[in-house]
Motif scaffolding. Structure first.
Motif, short mmCIF file in Angstrom:
data_model
loop_
_atom_site.label_atom_id
_atom_site.label_comp_id
_atom_site.label_asym_id
_atom_site.label_seq_id
_atom_site.Cartn_x
_atom_site.Cartn_y
_atom_site.Cartn_z
N ILE A 226 -29.36 10.14 39.12
CA ILE A 226 -28.66 11.05 39.80
C ILE A 226 -29.57 12.16 40.01
CG2 ILE A 226 -27.87 12.39 37.64
CD1 ILE A 226 -25.04 12.49 39.06
N PHE A 227 -30.66 12.41 39.41
CA PHE A 227 -31.69 13.41 39.60
C PHE A 227 -32.44 12.90 40.82
CE2 PHE A 227 -31.00 14.28 35.17
CZ PHE A 227 -30.21 15.58 35.23
N TYR A 228 -32.82 11.75 41.17
CA TYR A 228 -33.44 11.27 42.21
C TYR A 228 -32.78 11.44 43.24
CZ TYR A 228 -36.58 8.95 38.80
OH TYR A 228 -37.52 8.66 38.08
N ALA A 229 -31.49 11.09 43.36
CA ALA A 229 -30.45 11.30 44.37
C ALA A 229 -30.23 12.85 44.91
CB ALA A 229 -29.05 10.62 44.27
N MET A 230 -30.01 13.53 43.99
CA MET A 230 -30.01 15.06 44.05
C MET A 230 -30.84 15.64 44.82
SD MET A 230 -27.99 16.99 40.96
CE MET A 230 -27.81 18.40 41.71
N GLY A 231 -32.39 15.35 44.27
CA GLY A 231 -33.43 15.71 44.75
C GLY A 231 -33.57 15.58 46.23
N ALA A 232 -33.22 14.25 46.67
CA ALA A 232 -33.23 13.90 47.92
C ALA A 232 -32.40 14.64 48.96
CB ALA A 232 -32.84 12.48 48.07
N SER A 233 -31.61 15.84 48.42
CA SER A 233 -30.76 16.46 49.40
C SER A 233 -30.93 18.08 48.96
CB SER A 233 -29.29 16.11 49.07
OG SER A 233 -29.00 14.96 49.87
N ASP A 234 -32.11 18.32 48.31
CA ASP A 234 -32.45 19.69 47.93
C ASP A 234 -32.39 20.51 49.17
OD1 ASP A 234 -33.79 21.51 45.76
OD2 ASP A 234 -35.02 21.64 47.54
N ASP A 235 -32.77 20.15 50.33
CA ASP A 235 -32.76 21.11 51.35
C ASP A 235 -30.99 21.29 51.94
OD1 ASP A 235 -32.10 18.32 52.28
OD2 ASP A 235 -33.36 18.37 53.87
#
Length: 259
Positions: A226-235
């Motif tokens: 879930i953290f990898y997926a969240m990070g991918a939408s940090d912008d």
């Protein structure tokens, strides 16, 4: 802009079941914008070094035992995409993320069960990615963030795991009801995801109710995608819970959309 997703891959039996969750995933694959490729972080590929696949055609890995024989007959012959693998190498290099290239490994069930429900014809290129539970959530988030620019190129980034995943607590006689402790953890998680409250989320193991049951130390690899997926939408820090159900008392079937 393509979103990123966190998708619970549940039991391998999802590959041959027809239920509320499998129907949701099949419909999601039909209604979402069609991706140019999928970059997928799987809980079932753990590695100390961040692995990036560069595979022409994937074999199908049956990384489970004791299930219906029909599962072992399933093939998901997805192809890779060398150009996108090379682009990921460049993004990681630019962001200071150490990585290694993997040219042989097939797709484990954390990957192919989800992909087969979304895209049953295996026609969309896949870049398979490992996860590392020894990293901090901040470090896992950073790895996903390094790939955020791919979303503008119609590349779908998925983290495949499970928000509540404790095999020792499962109730194989399923009465359709979710255990209270699992709901309490998942509700806490939903609240902080929707607020994009990274300080709290990064300390979920000490702040979230029942975290020691929902994310046991021996099984944190299912939570961390879930953290990898969240990070991918940090912008574009938006989080939406687009599906939630439970099986076997506490095995979560959650799908989060980010961005």
């Amino acid at each position: 802009m393509m979103p990123s997703l966190f998708i619970a891959h549940g039991s391998p039996l999802l590959a041959i079941e027809d239920n509320e969750y499998t129907q949701f995933l099949m419909q999601l694959g039909k209604t979402m914008p069609r991706p140019k490729a999928v970059v997928l972080f799987s809980a079932h590929w753990e590695s100390r070094a961040q692995k990036v696949s560069n595979v022409d055609q994937y074999s199908t890995i049956y990384d489970f035992g004791g299930f219906d024989e029909a599962l072992y007959q399933i093939q998901y012959p997805a192809h890779g995409d060398e150009q996108i693998s090379k682009e990921i190498e460049g993004l990681f290099t630019k962001s200071g993320v150490p990585f290694e290239i993997e040219t042989q490994r097939g797709l484990d069930h954390g990957a192919w069960v989800v992909l087969r429900l979304l895209y049953p014809n295996a026609e969309i290129p896949v870049i398979s990615m490992s996860v590392n539970s020894s990293l901090t959530p901040e470090e896992q988030y950073k790895i996903g963030k390094a790939l955020s620019s791919l979303r503008a190129k119609d590349i779908l980034i998925i983290g495949s795991g499970g928000t509540v995943h404790n095999l020792r607590a499962l109730k194989w006689i399923d009465n359709g009801e979710a255990d209270q402790w699992a709901l309490e953890f998942d509700d806490w998680l939903a609240h902080h995801l929707q607020k994009w409250d990274l300080p709290s989320l990064f300390k979920y193991d000490s702040l979230a109710p029942n975290a020691e049951y929902a994310v046991p130390r021996y099984g944190s690899e299912h939570f961390i995608p879930i953290f990898y997926a969240m990070g991918a939408s940090d912008d574009n820090r938006k989080a939406a819970l687009i599906h939630r159900s439970f099986r076997y008392g506490n095995l979560s079937h959650s799908v989060w959309q980010f961005g």
